[in-house]
Design a protein around this motif. Structure first.
Motif, short mmCIF file in Angstrom:
data_model
loop_
_atom_site.label_atom_id
_atom_site.label_comp_id
_atom_site.label_asym_id
_atom_site.label_seq_id
_atom_site.Cartn_x
_atom_site.Cartn_y
_atom_site.Cartn_z
N ASN A 1 0.83 -1.21 0.00
CA ASN A 1 0.00 0.00 0.00
C ASN A 1 0.87 1.25 0.00
O ASN A 1 0.77 2.10 0.89
CB ASN A 1 -0.92 -0.01 1.22
N LYS B 1 -4.59 -6.29 0.86
CA LYS B 1 -5.08 -4.92 0.92
C LYS B 1 -4.13 -3.98 0.20
O LYS B 1 -2.91 -4.08 0.34
CB LYS B 1 -5.23 -4.50 2.39
N GLY B 2 -4.70 -3.05 -0.61
CA GLY B 2 -3.84 -2.11 -1.30
C GLY B 2 -4.63 -1.09 -2.08
O GLY B 2 -5.87 -1.09 -2.08
N PRO B 3 -3.93 -0.19 -2.79
CA PRO B 3 -4.59 0.87 -3.53
C PRO B 3 -5.42 0.33 -4.68
O PRO B 3 -5.06 -0.65 -5.33
CB PRO B 3 -3.43 1.74 -4.03
N THR C 1 -8.93 2.18 -1.30
CA THR C 1 -8.23 1.03 -0.75
C THR C 1 -9.18 -0.16 -0.74
O THR C 1 -10.30 -0.06 -0.23
CB THR C 1 -7.73 1.30 0.68
#
Length: 506
Positions: free
Chosen positions: A154, A209-211, A203
């Motif tokens: 992220n 999890k990330g952009p 997000t």
């Protein structure tokens, strides 16, 4: 009257010569090439390859097989995705690079060197339009807002309006649309050519999890890949051949069949997702046919490795479906279930419908095959591990200077296949299937040797009883590694000084 007859005869002769000329031109016209790569589709997931123990309906792939040829002994260069993709596009084993094990991620740097010839670049130089649609997973130089390295999943320093470098359009493709890596790896945003489609200002988490681009949803990606592939094919015309590399994100995790496909199989989400994957194959083949390209288009349908444990293999088997068919193991393993893959080809101009080949082939063979088809040699310094399978398409023996095929697991363990013999430099699966290397007793044989002709399920280890075979195969494998190539030609260099042959500390 004689004059008129003479003119008519002359005109008719001219037409005949023109027709003959066009016929010769058509006969020598290079074929279009469409390479469809599924993600984590097991050998036994395709109904026609596993009729007794396969419970998922795959009518599109079955139809493709009836119209073309099935290869029953085809292998990816690795039992996981990034290494396999490198091998397909370069004709070279991945372990000759810095990537000795595992895979890249969504923010990883490029694996294919800028000076390395790819299949796409090779064909582009010879007049082909080239397009890549779908999952890349070979690394990119992403634009940054500062000079700090990208950290984690992220990062805050991606320039979403900047130019992406050293991606598909810098590795031989005229056009690209897809995502940077697997669908469970951020960033969750489409890329078209060298630009992001939107900005990763949200997000999201599709396992990691990330952009993400706010409207990006994982469930939409497979349909989008199919749509863009059909669009690319539909824009082509007969004046110029084309190469389309279509890399699906399915049935890899996240296993998310679209609403119309939910509940279509009796095997849960995985079965549904495989059926949807099959349908997209059908859409692409239909686009080829509707555009009038079918007769002189080589279609290859395959997978990057075996079925993943994430599919719930044990539960599937309880329901009567065996994703690896008659083979042992699955994704990540050295056993054949990890890297023997579906490989179905159609080329009506050449291939006899409903034919089957049991010849041993590898996905790294794409480059040499393309070169053979268009009548040129593989360039020097390229395709060091590639052999043409063109003869097999006409039911002829493959003429190979390669002594054997090298297999590779997620942990970097090696195996070597030559004829009926398969040697594994590992005690167990060398991957995710039990028993793994850590689970094997220390007093067990350090390697495994199987007769794949009589024992395709790899159940009887002959390592201790055939030392002469082991010695021969180890010697040949060592030579193939140290020479920087497994085919005839001048010695080449690996990208690393040392490649560890025995990972289990022989």
């Amino acid at each position: 009257m004689k004059t008129n007859l003479s003119r008519i005869a002359s005109f008719a002769s001219g037409i005949a010569m023109t027709v003959v000329g066009l016929s010769v031109f058509a006969e020598n016209t290079p074929p279009n090439i469409v390479f469809i790569l599924a993600d984590d589709l097991g050998y036994g997931d395709v109904q026609c390859l596993n009729p007794d123990r396969g419970k998922i309906a795959t009518p599109a792939m079955d139809r493709l097989a009836k119209q073309g040829m099935i290869f029953t002994d085809a292998h990816s260069t690795s039992s996981v995705c990034t290494p396999t993709r490198y091998g397909i596009l370069t004709g070279r084993y991945n372990w000759r690079t810095q990537l000795q094990k595992s895979v890249l991620y969504g923010f990883s740097k490029p694996l294919i060197d800028k000076d390395r010839q790819t299949v796409a670049g090779f064909l582009k130089q010879r007049g082909y339009n080239t397009g890549a649609i779908g999952k890349w997973h070979l690394g990119l130089d992403l634009p940054m807002t500062d000079d700090q390295p990208i950290q984690g999943n992220n990062p805050a320093n991606i320039d979403w309006k900047g130019t992406i470098k050293n991606g598909p359009v810098d590795r031989g493709f005229d056009y690209y649309f897809g995502i940077s890596a697997s669908l469970d790896m951020p960033p969750y945003i489409y890329i078209e050519n060298e630009r992001f489609v939107g900005e990763g200002t949200a997000t999201k988490a599709f396992n990691r999890k990330g952009p993400a681009e706010p409207e990006f949803e994982a469930v939409d990606v497979l349909p989008m890949i199919g749509k863009k592939a059909v669009e690319f094919i539909s824009k082509q015309d007969a004046s110029k051949p084309f190469f389309a590399y279509v890399a699906f994100t399915s049935p890899h995790t996240p296993i998310l069949p679209s609403t119309p496909w939910q509940g279509k199989s009796t095997l849960g989400k995985y079965g549904d997702f495989v059926m949807q994957t099959d349908a997209v194959v059908g859409d692409i083949v239909d686009a080829i046919d509707q555009a009038g390209f079918s007769n002189n288009t080589l279609v290859i349908m395959t997978s990057d490795n075996g079925c993943s444990k994430a599919a719930g293999i044990t539960k599937l088997q309880e329901l009567g479906h065996y994703p690896s068919g008659h083979l042992r193991g699955s994704k990540a393993d050295l056993w054949d279930g990890g890297h023997r893959v579906p490989f179905i080809v159609r080329w009506p101009k050449v291939i006899e419908p409903g034919s089957i080949s049991d010849q041993l082939i590898c996905q790294s063979d794409l480059m040499a095959t393309c070169a053979d088809i268009i009548g040129v040699s593989v360039p020097e310094g390229a395709g060091e591990d590639s052999v043409s399978i063109r003869p097999a398409l006409s039911n002829q023996p493959i003429v190979s200077t390669r002594a054997g095929v090298i297999h590779h697991s997620i942990g970097g363990y090696f195996a070597y296949r030559q004829g009926k013999w398969k040697l594994l430099l590992a005690r167990g699966s060398a991957g995710w299937t039990s028993p793994t290397e850590k689970q094997m007793p220390k007093d067990s044989p350090i390697g495994q040797l199987f007769d794949m002709q009589s024992d395709p399920g790899e159940t009887t280890n002959l390592y201790d009883s055939h030392p002469e075979v082991v010695e021969k195969l180890v010697s040949q494998l060592t030579s193939d590694i140290e020479r920087g190539r497994s085919t005839d030609g001048p010695p080449a260099k690996n990208d690393v000084e040392e490649i560890v042959l025995w990972k289990n500390a022989k």
